[in-house]
Write a protein that holds these residues in place. Sequence first.
Motif, PDB file in Angstrom:
ATOM      1  N   HIS A 148       0.649  -1.067  -0.001  1.00 49.70           N
ATOM      2  CA  HIS A 148       0.019  -0.003   0.115  1.00 49.70           C
ATOM      3  C   HIS A 148       0.897   1.352  -0.150  1.00 49.70           C
ATOM      4  O   HIS A 148       2.072   1.221   0.228  1.00 49.70           O
ATOM      5  CB  HIS A 148      -0.930  -0.214   1.239  1.00 49.70           C
ATOM      6  N   ASP A 233       5.467   0.152   3.451  1.00 52.82           N
ATOM      7  CA  ASP A 233       4.634   0.007   2.361  1.00 52.82           C
ATOM      8  C   ASP A 233       4.062  -1.702   1.923  1.00 52.82           C
ATOM      9  O   ASP A 233       3.384  -1.868   1.127  1.00 52.82           O
ATOM     10  CB  ASP A 233       5.104   0.515   0.865  1.00 52.82           C
ATOM     11  N   TRP A 355      -3.179  -1.334  10.659  1.00 52.70           N
ATOM     12  CA  TRP A 355      -3.582  -0.833   9.569  1.00 52.70           C
ATOM     13  C   TRP A 355      -5.209  -1.339   9.019  1.00 52.70           C
ATOM     14  O   TRP A 355      -5.863  -0.478   8.124  1.00 52.70           O
ATOM     15  CB  TRP A 355      -2.672  -1.456   8.452  1.00 52.70           C
ATOM     16  N   ASP A 356      -5.575  -2.524   9.147  1.00 59.20           N
ATOM     17  CA  ASP A 356      -6.691  -3.299   8.752  1.00 59.20           C
ATOM     18  C   ASP A 356      -7.939  -2.380   9.355  1.00 59.20           C
ATOM     19  O   ASP A 356      -8.757  -2.067   8.424  1.00 59.20           O
ATOM     20  CB  ASP A 356      -6.690  -4.628   9.321  1.00 59.20           C
ATOM     21  N   HIS A 359      -6.131   2.247   8.470  1.00 61.33           N
ATOM     22  CA  HIS A 359      -5.445   2.441   7.313  1.00 61.33           C
ATOM     23  C   HIS A 359      -4.218   3.488   7.535  1.00 61.33           C
ATOM     24  O   HIS A 359      -4.234   4.741   6.707  1.00 61.33           O
ATOM     25  CB  HIS A 359      -6.372   2.727   6.025  1.00 61.33           C
ATOM     26  N   ASP A 360      -3.912   3.601   8.761  1.00 59.03           N
ATOM     27  CA  ASP A 360      -2.760   4.760   9.004  1.00 59.03           C
ATOM     28  C   ASP A 360      -1.989   4.287   9.895  1.00 59.03           C
ATOM     29  O   ASP A 360      -2.216   3.228  10.890  1.00 59.03           O
ATOM     30  CB  ASP A 360      -3.518   5.931   9.587  1.00 59.03           C
ATOM     31  N   TYR A 361      -0.598   4.653  10.357  1.00 56.17           N
ATOM     32  CA  TYR A 361       0.330   4.338  11.336  1.00 56.17           C
ATOM     33  C   TYR A 361       0.882   5.655  12.061  1.00 56.17           C
ATOM     34  O   TYR A 361       1.491   5.512  12.901  1.00 56.17           O
ATOM     35  CB  TYR A 361       1.610   3.636  10.654  1.00 56.17           C
TER      36      TYR A 361
END
Length: 496
Positions: A148, A233, A355-356, A359-361
């Motif tokens: 991603h 990614d 992330w699931d 969708h961010d860290y």
Amino acid sequence: MLSVVVFLPLVAAAALAVWRRPGPRAVARTWIAVSAADLLLVVWMWTRYRGGIAYETRARWIPSVGAGYHVGVDGLSLPLLAMTALLFLVCAVGSLRGTRRAGPYAALFLALETVCLGLFAALDLLLFFVFFDLSIVGMYFVIAGWGHGDHLRSALRFFLYTFLGSLALLLGFIGLYLGSRPRTFDMTDLTRNPPLADAPGTAALVLLAVAVGLAVKTPSFPFHTWLPPAHTDAPAAGSAILAGVMLKMGTYGFVRIAMPMLPGAWQRYAWVFVAVGVVGALYGALVALAQDDLKRLVAYTSVNHMGYVVLAVGAAGLVAGDARAGELAVSGAVTQMVSHGLVTGALFLLTGVLWDRVHDYDLGRLGGIAGRAPVFAGLTAVAAFASLGLPGLSGFIAEFQIFAGVIGTGSPGAVAAGALAVIGVLITAALFLRVLHRAFLGPPGELTPRVTEMRPGELAAVTPLLAASLVIGLFPRWLLDVIEPAATAVVSLVSR
């Protein structure tokens, strides 16, 4: 038996590749069943291992250059084979839900499992290089196909950087081949009769080529720059395999190839590896401390932990050092490879859970996760404590051996290096406590409402890794009894 362990996943990958439109459930069951069977076979091999090189197979391959299909296991490779089989199994379990193009994804990971197992089992330099190079190709497609973010650029950077390192490694292997009498790529023969013993200048150049190739894979500072974008990614399972297994190809190569095959050059330039190890340990910890992206933070901790391994193997080559201390340092280095694989694999799978959901860290957008997902928070805390070396977990066993061995050599430079590297443990503790405070405790962040508790498949993937770390931390004897004789043999070969 060893060849069955190595190639069983590849046979399953080929079957999935020709299977016309298998359903996701059928793919998942096949992947898990094959990975579980492989792990059981490795465990069976472990229970019957009695020391030395075991389960050895030799076959003619390219006789004109003295290269053959030669595989076997000893106390250096058997723990890494077991760790590899376990990591691929939990990645299969953790990928049960929501994977795009499940058939090709599973086939690619099964093929990667064969490549990784084959490298740790290889006793021929050319065979080692084939598996080394194929691992780059496999991970490139994992990142490019299922990553991603800017995954295509990250995959290309990973491939070009690590492929360049593999070319340097190939030059080093050719140098070892040309310097051997009779000429051979067989690793046991090259270890028994080290090439270039009477040509120190050429041996130094060959060591440089081998070291650069392995340092890129490790990754050691300053050859680490491909790592953070590749991890950031990559899919969670890809990051777990990349950090947990593939980074060990570099450090394993130092212990298996560079140290015993170039003992004179290793002794002369051991201080270089000590310095690189210290810089990597401190740099990786400091840069990780500055990260606000959770996955990049975990990626930089790998630079830190692999720095400890390079420091340990460098200290073992100091001619003024104590042999027993060198053995302890090498034993700690191998234990650290196993511990890092388990713990960092768990950390990357846990970042995949995050992330699931969101969708961010970004740590700045998270907070109070423990209130919404206490099990997720608890497992992350255990993984963090294992990574920073808390007693009772595998990281402590590995790091204690490394620091005791490095400082115990008695060399003033090694003592100073060990004392400096201990600071990296303190920084690692600070950075993980910062993560726990910002993301899991305190007031909720803007993304926190989207976080939910871990699902059964995610729990089944992470829990075995942390359980293994706990077992090693509390009862390390069963692992050290396998590693220590091999570590003693390596140090005796270096000190010839």
